[in-house]
Design a protein around this motif. Structure first.
Motif, PDB file in Angstrom:
ATOM      1  N   LEU A   1       0.814  -1.201   0.000  1.00  0.00           N
ATOM      2  CA  LEU A   1       0.000   0.000   0.000  1.00  0.00           C
ATOM      3  C   LEU A   1       0.854   1.260   0.000  1.00  0.00           C
ATOM      4  CD1 LEU A   1      -2.626  -1.170   2.648  1.00  0.00           C
ATOM      5  CD2 LEU A   1      -2.878  -1.163   0.171  1.00  0.00           C
ATOM      6  N   TRP A   2       2.012   1.216   0.639  1.00  0.00           N
ATOM      7  CA  TRP A   2       2.869   2.383   0.738  1.00  0.00           C
ATOM      8  C   TRP A   2       3.847   2.398  -0.429  1.00  0.00           C
ATOM      9  CZ3 TRP A   2       1.995   6.378   3.782  1.00  0.00           C
ATOM     10  CH2 TRP A   2       2.977   7.354   3.903  1.00  0.00           C
ATOM     11  N   PRO A   3       3.967   3.517  -1.149  1.00  0.00           N
ATOM     12  CA  PRO A   3       4.696   3.497  -2.426  1.00  0.00           C
ATOM     13  C   PRO A   3       6.212   3.529  -2.312  1.00  0.00           C
ATOM     14  CG  PRO A   3       3.810   5.688  -2.001  1.00  0.00           C
ATOM     15  CD  PRO A   3       3.288   4.802  -0.909  1.00  0.00           C
ATOM     16  N   THR A   4       6.780   3.802  -1.144  1.00  0.00           N
ATOM     17  CA  THR A   4       8.233   3.923  -1.002  1.00  0.00           C
ATOM     18  C   THR A   4       8.739   2.968   0.074  1.00  0.00           C
ATOM     19  OG1 THR A   4       8.025   5.708   0.641  1.00  0.00           O
ATOM     20  CG2 THR A   4       8.131   6.359  -1.677  1.00  0.00           C
ATOM     21  N   PRO A   5      10.047   2.699   0.132  1.00  0.00           N
ATOM     22  CA  PRO A   5      10.581   1.768   1.139  1.00  0.00           C
ATOM     23  C   PRO A   5      10.503   2.304   2.570  1.00  0.00           C
ATOM     24  CG  PRO A   5      12.119   2.037  -0.693  1.00  0.00           C
ATOM     25  CD  PRO A   5      11.093   3.101  -0.845  1.00  0.00           C
ATOM     26  N   ILE A   6      10.255   3.604   2.737  1.00  0.00           N
ATOM     27  CA  ILE A   6      10.288   4.220   4.060  1.00  0.00           C
ATOM     28  C   ILE A   6       8.955   4.893   4.367  1.00  0.00           C
ATOM     29  CG2 ILE A   6      11.329   6.052   5.459  1.00  0.00           C
ATOM     30  CD1 ILE A   6      13.958   5.539   4.081  1.00  0.00           C
ATOM     31  N   ILE A   7       8.443   4.660   5.561  1.00  0.00           N
ATOM     32  CA  ILE A   7       7.327   5.442   6.107  1.00  0.00           C
ATOM     33  C   ILE A   7       7.922   6.446   7.082  1.00  0.00           C
ATOM     34  CG2 ILE A   7       5.215   5.384   7.490  1.00  0.00           C
ATOM     35  CD1 ILE A   7       4.745   2.556   6.477  1.00  0.00           C
ATOM     36  N   HIS A   8       7.811   7.725   6.760  1.00  0.00           N
ATOM     37  CA  HIS A   8       8.434   8.769   7.568  1.00  0.00           C
ATOM     38  C   HIS A   8       7.346   9.638   8.191  1.00  0.00           C
ATOM     39  CE1 HIS A   8      12.156  11.635   7.901  1.00  0.00           C
ATOM     40  NE2 HIS A   8      11.443  11.576   9.017  1.00  0.00           N
ATOM     41  N   ILE A   9       7.322   9.659   9.523  1.00  0.00           N
ATOM     42  CA  ILE A   9       6.339  10.438  10.278  1.00  0.00           C
ATOM     43  C   ILE A   9       7.053  11.614  10.932  1.00  0.00           C
ATOM     44  CG2 ILE A   9       4.538  10.379  12.024  1.00  0.00           C
ATOM     45  CD1 ILE A   9       4.058   8.415   9.746  1.00  0.00           C
ATOM     46  N   VAL A  10       6.541  12.833  10.708  1.00  0.00           N
ATOM     47  CA  VAL A  10       7.050  14.021  11.389  1.00  0.00           C
ATOM     48  C   VAL A  10       5.997  14.448  12.413  1.00  0.00           C
ATOM     49  CG1 VAL A  10       7.840  16.403  11.142  1.00  0.00           C
ATOM     50  CG2 VAL A  10       8.349  14.726   9.353  1.00  0.00           C
ATOM     51  N   ASN A  11       6.396  14.510  13.677  1.00  0.00           N
ATOM     52  CA  ASN A  11       5.463  14.832  14.769  1.00  0.00           C
ATOM     53  C   ASN A  11       5.715  16.241  15.296  1.00  0.00           C
ATOM     54  OD1 ASN A  11       4.038  12.201  15.148  1.00  0.00           O
ATOM     55  ND2 ASN A  11       6.098  11.466  15.591  1.00  0.00           N
ATOM     56  N   THR A  12       4.639  17.035  15.354  1.00  0.00           N
ATOM     57  CA  THR A  12       4.710  18.412  15.856  1.00  0.00           C
ATOM     58  C   THR A  12       3.622  18.627  16.898  1.00  0.00           C
ATOM     59  OG1 THR A  12       5.640  19.284  13.797  1.00  0.00           O
ATOM     60  CG2 THR A  12       4.511  20.850  15.225  1.00  0.00           C
ATOM     61  N   ARG A  13       3.979  19.271  17.980  1.00  0.00           N
ATOM     62  CA  ARG A  13       3.018  19.590  19.037  1.00  0.00           C
ATOM     63  C   ARG A  13       2.696  21.081  18.979  1.00  0.00           C
ATOM     64  NH1 ARG A  13       6.195  18.211  24.203  1.00  0.00           N
ATOM     65  NH2 ARG A  13       7.736  19.384  23.022  1.00  0.00           N
ATOM     66  N   PHE A  14       1.419  21.419  19.163  1.00  0.00           N
ATOM     67  CA  PHE A  14       1.020  22.822  19.190  1.00  0.00           C
ATOM     68  C   PHE A  14       0.027  23.053  20.319  1.00  0.00           C
ATOM     69  CE2 PHE A  14      -1.543  26.485  17.891  1.00  0.00           C
ATOM     70  CZ  PHE A  14      -0.544  27.418  17.621  1.00  0.00           C
ATOM     71  N   MET A  15       0.456  23.761  21.335  1.00  0.00           N
ATOM     72  CA  MET A  15      -0.392  24.194  22.452  1.00  0.00           C
ATOM     73  C   MET A  15      -1.075  23.026  23.177  1.00  0.00           C
ATOM     74  SD  MET A  15      -0.015  27.436  22.721  1.00  0.00           S
ATOM     75  CE  MET A  15      -1.308  27.762  23.915  1.00  0.00           C
ATOM     76  N   GLN A  16      -0.400  21.903  23.265  1.00  0.00           N
ATOM     77  CA  GLN A  16      -0.986  20.791  24.008  1.00  0.00           C
ATOM     78  C   GLN A  16      -1.047  21.131  25.494  1.00  0.00           C
ATOM     79  OE1 GLN A  16       1.623  17.555  22.584  1.00  0.00           O
ATOM     80  NE2 GLN A  16      -0.186  16.604  21.677  1.00  0.00           N
ATOM     81  N   HIS A  17      -2.175  20.790  26.119  1.00  0.00           N
ATOM     82  CA  HIS A  17      -2.441  21.054  27.544  1.00  0.00           C
ATOM     83  C   HIS A  17      -2.403  22.551  27.865  1.00  0.00           C
ATOM     84  CE1 HIS A  17      -2.077  16.743  28.285  1.00  0.00           C
ATOM     85  NE2 HIS A  17      -0.905  16.761  27.656  1.00  0.00           N
TER      86      HIS A  17
END
Length: 499
Positions: free
Chosen positions: A116-132
């Motif tokens: 299902l994924w078109p490339t050898p790598i699944i890359h996730i970028v995580n960003t937090r904004f004003m949590q809590h």
């Protein structure tokens, strides 16, 4: 069989047959009497007896009677023929059904294994904004300016756009702030897309908007590097994200899988992006290399950063079949056992720029820093090779990551690695040294207050006096030029955000 002269055989046959009217039972008796002469008699359709030569065998013969009508015989023959056809048809149908069922089962299995994924790598970028911090609207407004000035344009300018960007916000953040965040993403991507599509059209290539892969999610839950135990590898992180799907989120997905940005409401689930990308990444993570990068909402990354880390991950983790069918059937769900390949790895930015809002001039002041024994948060990346479980990877806060990895000598290479004996190879962490990898905002709105200049009069850094003298006007212009060329950040935007 005894040889007889033809004349002798004819004579014996005639003697047995006698006249055509002779009784068949008497003929049978005569045949029995001639047993020693090796004769065999059979009846023809008229009731006559025909004798043939056969070795030591005598069959009694009874005349054939023609009392059964021809129509009855024809009917029996037809019925038998139809029964034979029916049985043959049922047999063929059964085999064909079995083949269809087998083909269907095989197709279903293949679909479940389709890459299902078109490339050898699944890359996730995580960003937090004003949590809590959902009730702090003034702070949220200031951070929103930093997001638009520093963080967002640096990600739009990434040369490698093969990543998913997860932006988690407090689900009870002020509605106007949430909608402003979505508006910034929507409008800035439109401007950027128009420029990119014109360039791509000139180059004869296709362009896919980052809009599909940016997800604003109402959630206060984080994973990895000092947060909750769990990650995209293993499914906990993807399950948490997809748990925020609302019924209307499914309705907003068109037949092409495209979703627009909708107006946010409290606890509004997933407000942007193409849901199918999240589902594909969740279903494909077990047979892909998985990278997770941390980026705070007021920091930015060099335009080559994503490209560099992914290329280095392929070098360190080796190459694997893209197709999960090959991966599963060939038993390659385990990491490559070559001695130069790693099971997991960390990457950190070594050199970075710092923007001080209270520095001299209307746009603030830039400064540079290089740290080879400490991982800053922007760009901190952890990689999982295929077949490596989350429990196999040590996790620490960013401030202690380098020290802990060095102290504990974690083994991140394959079991066959002969280099594990060297202490320097046991750190399992690289600092990106090819370029200035990140930019950090140092303002009163930063999550951490270390090294923050609170006024222009006291614009001093906690370094020695030689470093305090390095920033002259000419060097300052060089840094601002570098910020534009390598990060896509405009100095005019910093003038506005400082105001």
């Amino acid at each position: 069989v005894k040889r007889h002269e033809p004349t002798s055989l004819q004579t014996k046959t005639d003697s047995l047959l006698g006249s055509p009217s002779q009784d068949a039972s008497s003929v049978g008796a005569r045949i029995e009497e001639e047993d020693n002469k090796n004769y065999c008699a059979t009846c023809n359709h008229e009731g006559r007896v025909k004798a043939t030569l056969k070795k030591k065998t005598v069959d009694y013969c009874f005349p054939y009677t023609s009392s059964i009508s021809g129509a009855t015989v024809l009917f029996v023959v037809i019925v038998v023929f139809l029964v034979i056809i029916l049985v043959a048809t049922m047999h063929i149908t059964t085999k064909r059904t079995a083949r269809i069922e087998h083909r269907t089962a095989s197709t279903t299995l293949m679909k479940s294994r389709t890459p299902l994924w078109p490339t050898p790598i699944i890359h996730i970028v995580n960003t937090r904004f004003m949590q809590h911090q959902g009730n702090l609207t003034t702070l949220a407004t200031a951070r929103l300016h930093l997001f638009r000035t520093v963080c967002f344009p640096s990600m739009l300018h990434q040369k490698n756009q093969n990543f998913l960007w997860i932006i988690k916000v407090d689900p009870f953040l002020d509605i106007h702030i949430q909608n402003e965040l979505l508006r910034i993403i929507h409008e800035d991507i439109d401007l950027f897309d128009n420029l990119m599509m014109s360039d791509e059209a000139m180059n004869g290539t296709n362009f896919t908007s980052l809009r599909e892969r940016i997800f604003v999610i109402g959630s206060n839950t984080n994973f990895l590097t000092g947060h909750n135990q769990g990650a995209w590898r293993g499914g906990l992180e993807s399950q948490e994200i997809l748990s925020h799907l609302l019924p209307e989120d499914h309705m907003l997905t068109s037949k092409h899988g495209m979703r627009g940005t909708r107006i946010a409401t409290h606890q509004s689930g997933i407000c942007s992006g193409n849901i199918e990308w999240l589902q594909k990444a969740k279903e494909s993570e077990q047979y892909k290399i998985v990278l997770e990068t941390r980026l705070d909402a007021d920091d930015g990354l060099h335009s080559n950063y994503i490209e560099y880390v992914q290329n280095d991950a392929l070098r360190k983790f080796g190459s694997f079949p893209v197709s999960p069918v090959d991966t599963l059937e060939q038993g390659l769900l385990e990491p490559n056992q070559h001695s130069d390949y790693y099971n997991w790895y960390y990457w950190c930015a070594e050199s970075h720029l710092k923007w001080y809002i209270h520095g001299h001039g209307e746009r603030g002041q830039l400064d540079g820093e290089k740290r080879s024994n400490f991982c800053i948060t922007p760009g901190l990346t952890v990689g999982f090779n295929i077949g490596i479980d989350l429990k196999d990877v040590p996790q620490y806060g960013h401030h202690e990551l380098y020290e802990k990895l060095q102290e504990n000598h974690h083994i991140c290479k394959s079991a066959n690695s002969f280099k594990q004996e060297k202490d320097e190879d046991a750190v399992c962490l690289d600092f990106v040294k090819d370029f200035i990898a990140a930019v950090r905002s140092r303002t009163e709105t930063s999550a951490g207050m270390a090294d923050i200049r609170m006024s222009e009069e006291n614009a001093s850094r906690p370094q020695d006096e030689q470093e305090q003298q390095q920033h002259e006007k000419q060097e300052d212009d060089v840094l601002w030029d570098l910020l534009w060329k390598n990060f896509g950040l405009l100095d005019d935007s910093f003038v506005e955000v400082k105001k």
